[in-house]
Design a protein around this motif. Structure first.
Motif, PDB file in Angstrom:
ATOM      1  N   TRP A  28       1.078   3.082 -10.966  1.00 20.31           N
ATOM      2  CA  TRP A  28      -0.109   2.366 -11.438  1.00 20.31           C
ATOM      3  C   TRP A  28      -0.001   0.875 -11.138  1.00 20.31           C
ATOM      4  O   TRP A  28      -0.944   0.257 -10.627  1.00 20.31           O
ATOM      5  N   LEU A  29       1.159   0.290 -11.406  1.00 18.69           N
ATOM      6  CA  LEU A  29       1.366  -1.136 -11.135  1.00 18.69           C
ATOM      7  C   LEU A  29       1.318  -1.433  -9.640  1.00 18.69           C
ATOM      8  O   LEU A  29       0.743  -2.446  -9.215  1.00 18.69           O
ATOM      9  N   SER A  30       1.901  -0.569  -8.826  1.00 15.94           N
ATOM     10  CA  SER A  30       1.876  -0.787  -7.377  1.00 15.94           C
ATOM     11  C   SER A  30       0.457  -0.643  -6.832  1.00 15.94           C
ATOM     12  O   SER A  30       0.079  -1.346  -5.887  1.00 15.94           O
ATOM     13  N   ARG A  31      -0.330   0.248  -7.422  1.00 17.55           N
ATOM     14  CA  ARG A  31      -1.726   0.388  -6.997  1.00 17.55           C
ATOM     15  C   ARG A  31      -2.546  -0.840  -7.384  1.00 17.55           C
ATOM     16  O   ARG A  31      -3.380  -1.312  -6.605  1.00 17.55           O
TER      17      ARG A  31
ATOM     18  N   VAL B 163      -4.506  -3.355  -4.879  1.00 14.68           N
ATOM     19  CA  VAL B 163      -5.895  -3.784  -5.046  1.00 14.68           C
ATOM     20  C   VAL B 163      -5.988  -5.311  -5.011  1.00 14.68           C
ATOM     21  O   VAL B 163      -6.863  -5.881  -4.336  1.00 14.68           O
ATOM     22  N   TYR B 164      -5.077  -5.984  -5.700  1.00 21.21           N
ATOM     23  CA  TYR B 164      -5.075  -7.454  -5.726  1.00 21.21           C
ATOM     24  C   TYR B 164      -4.869  -8.027  -4.323  1.00 21.21           C
ATOM     25  O   TYR B 164      -5.624  -8.918  -3.891  1.00 21.21           O
TER      26      TYR B 164
ATOM     27  N   ALA C 121      -0.294  -5.627   0.956  1.00 25.05           N
ATOM     28  CA  ALA C 121      -1.112  -4.500   0.502  1.00 25.05           C
ATOM     29  C   ALA C 121      -0.621  -3.192   1.116  1.00 25.05           C
ATOM     30  O   ALA C 121      -0.506  -2.169   0.433  1.00 25.05           O
ATOM     31  N   LEU C 122      -0.326  -3.216   2.419  1.00 25.26           N
ATOM     32  CA  LEU C 122       0.141  -2.002   3.090  1.00 25.26           C
ATOM     33  C   LEU C 122       1.536  -1.606   2.619  1.00 25.26           C
ATOM     34  O   LEU C 122       1.835  -0.410   2.456  1.00 25.26           O
ATOM     35  N   LEU C 123       2.409  -2.581   2.384  1.00 21.38           N
ATOM     36  CA  LEU C 123       3.753  -2.270   1.890  1.00 21.38           C
ATOM     37  C   LEU C 123       3.698  -1.718   0.464  1.00 21.38           C
ATOM     38  O   LEU C 123       4.444  -0.777   0.126  1.00 21.38           O
ATOM     39  N   ALA C 124       2.833  -2.289  -0.372  1.00 21.00           N
ATOM     40  CA  ALA C 124       2.678  -1.763  -1.729  1.00 21.00           C
ATOM     41  C   ALA C 124       2.107  -0.351  -1.697  1.00 21.00           C
ATOM     42  O   ALA C 124       2.515   0.515  -2.491  1.00 21.00           O
ATOM     43  N   ASN C 125       1.181  -0.107  -0.789  1.00 26.39           N
ATOM     44  CA  ASN C 125       0.636   1.240  -0.657  1.00 26.39           C
ATOM     45  C   ASN C 125       1.693   2.215  -0.151  1.00 26.39           C
ATOM     46  O   ASN C 125       1.729   3.380  -0.576  1.00 26.39           O
ATOM     47  N   ALA C 126       2.564   1.747   0.746  1.00 25.60           N
ATOM     48  CA  ALA C 126       3.660   2.601   1.216  1.00 25.60           C
ATOM     49  C   ALA C 126       4.591   2.966   0.056  1.00 25.60           C
ATOM     50  O   ALA C 126       5.054   4.111  -0.045  1.00 25.60           O
ATOM     51  N   LEU C 127       4.872   2.006  -0.823  1.00 19.77           N
ATOM     52  CA  LEU C 127       5.702   2.277  -1.999  1.00 19.77           C
ATOM     53  C   LEU C 127       5.033   3.304  -2.901  1.00 19.77           C
ATOM     54  O   LEU C 127       5.686   4.262  -3.362  1.00 19.77           O
ATOM     55  N   THR C 128       3.740   3.122  -3.160  1.00 14.29           N
ATOM     56  CA  THR C 128       3.011   4.082  -3.992  1.00 14.29           C
ATOM     57  C   THR C 128       3.033   5.473  -3.373  1.00 14.29           C
ATOM     58  O   THR C 128       3.267   6.476  -4.064  1.00 14.29           O
ATOM     59  N   SER C 129       2.794   5.555  -2.076  1.00 17.44           N
ATOM     60  CA  SER C 129       2.776   6.847  -1.393  1.00 17.44           C
ATOM     61  C   SER C 129       4.144   7.506  -1.426  1.00 17.44           C
ATOM     62  O   SER C 129       4.246   8.733  -1.591  1.00 17.44           O
ATOM     63  N   ALA C 130       5.206   6.715  -1.271  1.00 21.32           N
ATOM     64  CA  ALA C 130       6.563   7.273  -1.322  1.00 21.32           C
ATOM     65  C   ALA C 130       6.873   7.807  -2.715  1.00 21.32           C
ATOM     66  O   ALA C 130       7.470   8.894  -2.858  1.00 21.32           O
ATOM     67  N   LEU C 131       6.474   7.072  -3.758  1.00 22.68           N
ATOM     68  CA  LEU C 131       6.684   7.549  -5.129  1.00 22.68           C
ATOM     69  C   LEU C 131       5.884   8.817  -5.402  1.00 22.68           C
ATOM     70  O   LEU C 131       6.381   9.761  -6.040  1.00 22.68           O
ATOM     71  N   ARG C 132       4.654   8.847  -4.930  1.00 22.89           N
ATOM     72  CA  ARG C 132       3.814  10.029  -5.119  1.00 22.89           C
ATOM     73  C   ARG C 132       4.379  11.221  -4.358  1.00 22.89           C
ATOM     74  O   ARG C 132       4.375  12.355  -4.867  1.00 22.89           O
TER      75      ARG C 132
END
Length: 248
Positions: free
Chosen positions: A29-32, A36-37, A59-70
């Protein structure tokens, strides 16, 4: 007294306790929210073009982190095997992990940040509602109303994301010829697009391809359409159809 204690509902967790009791969900949630920010700061470059490019990568690196966690949440046991890789490539989180890694070092364009921004925004709404519920059923109604509007327009947002995914393919080709993209970028992105086309959980890319084909065929079959344009469009449709994955 014992019967009365058994009938009482369990005490509701506060927001801090709720976040700490769901650490993986909270991290995503925090990475998402950070995605967004950073996306907003790139789309609205109020700090200048150099800062906007940095926010694009963040933004892309944070999304990569979120995707890896998911992806870890969906497939917790990693195995070095072809079967595990095939299973991982069926997950939407794996698709957008690849998407972020493909584009993180490319020339920043707004079209490529919209899917990351909107997916993060949509997925963050559900957990944000849970956080608000932990604060109380009537807390921050203004934010709740905004989240409800996002949820109500979810289908239109997903179609817009699919449209960006599709038209980013020719954009990578234009970037190559303009000197802003690498030679491998269109081929790697084509692989990503085939994964989105065959996605089981998100059929919008496949559906939009069909709708665009029907719309284009309807347009070129009009008597007012020039013959050369009709032939060119039919050739383009046949070419794209040959590139589409089979057995979907």
């Amino acid at each position: 007294m014992a019967d009365n204690n058994q009938g009482n509902p369990p005490p509701q967790l506060g927001p801090v306790q709720f976040l700490m009791s769901n650490k993986l969900e909270t991290a995503m949630w925090l990475s998402r929210l950070f995605t967004v920010y950073c996306s907003v700061m790139f789309i609205l470059p109020i700090l200048g073009p150099h800062a906007a490019a940095n926010f694009y990568q963040r933004a892309l690196l944070a999304n990569a982190l979120t995707s890896a966690l998911r992806l870890h949440q969906r497939l917790p046991r990693f195995q070095l095997s072809r079967a595990f890789l095939a299973q991982a490539l069926q997950e939407d989180s794996c698709h957008y992990l690849l998407y972020s890694l493909i584009l993180v070092n490319s020339y920043p364009i707004t079209m490529s940040i919209f899917p990351v921004f909107l997916f993060s925004l949509l997925h963050a709404t559900t957990y944000t509602k849970k956080v608000l519920d932990s604060m109380g059923p009537g807390s921050l109604m203004f934010i709740r109303n905004l989240l409800d509007r996002l949820t109500a327009n979810q289908q239109n947002i997903l179609k817009f994301i699919a449209c960006n995914e599709i038209f980013l393919m020719p954009a990578t080709v234009f970037m190559l010829f303009s000197g802003q993209g690498s030679l491998l970028l269109p081929f790697i992105y084509y692989r990503f697009l085939t994964l989105r086309y065959t996605s089981r959980r998100n059929p919008y890319c496949r559906t939009l391809f069909t709708e665009l084909r029907i719309l284009l065929e309807h347009f070129i079959m009009k008597p007012s359409c020039p013959a050369f344009l009709r032939r060119m469009c039919l050739s383009s449709i046949a070419f794209v159809s040959r590139l589409a994955p089979t057995g979907v």
